[in-house]
Design a protein around this motif. Structure first.
Motif: not given
Length: 118
Positions: A11-12, A49-52, A76-77, A91-101
């Motif tokens: 999935a990753e 961007i940090f992705v779970e 994660i943080v 610079h700016d950061i963001r935390f995302d979640i990606v669901g794989v279905y």
């Protein structure tokens, strides 16, 4: 390796390829700091961007974002803070979640939750 771990790694890979296809620049995978791990790290439009990534074989038990609890987010943080320090990122950061279905026909679909937490 347990079957659920193999599915998670697959999935990753799918999520990584999908995000690259959307124009994200891949930087790192499975970054570890102490007991914390970040699945994928990208750059996109000036953001780090940090992705779970969460794999679900269906939505009967809930959506991916529901399985990233407070403790997981905190880890994660913590790892992200270390990564930012190591890379001297200012610079700016963001935390995302990606669901794989994966549906019953074997089709893989994605659901991205941008700025999911912090």
């Amino acid at each position: 390796m347990a079957e659920h771990n193999e599915k998670g790694k697959q999935a990753e890979e799918w999520a990584k390829d999908w995000l690259i296809g959307k124009g994200y620049e891949f930087l790192d995978a499975n970054y570890r700091y102490k007991h914390a791990e970040i699945d994928l790290i990208f750059k996109f439009k000036g953001l780090l961007i940090f992705v779970e990534v969460k794999y679900r074989s269906g939505t009967g038990f809930g959506y991916a974002e529901e399985f990233v609890d407070y403790t997981k987010r905190k880890l994660i943080v913590k790892a992200a803070d270390q990564y930012i320090h190591e890379k001297d990122w200012h610079h700016d950061i963001r935390f995302d979640i990606v669901g794989v279905y994966k549906d019953k026909n074997g089709n893989v679909n994605f659901r991205q939750f941008e700025d999911a937490f912090y």
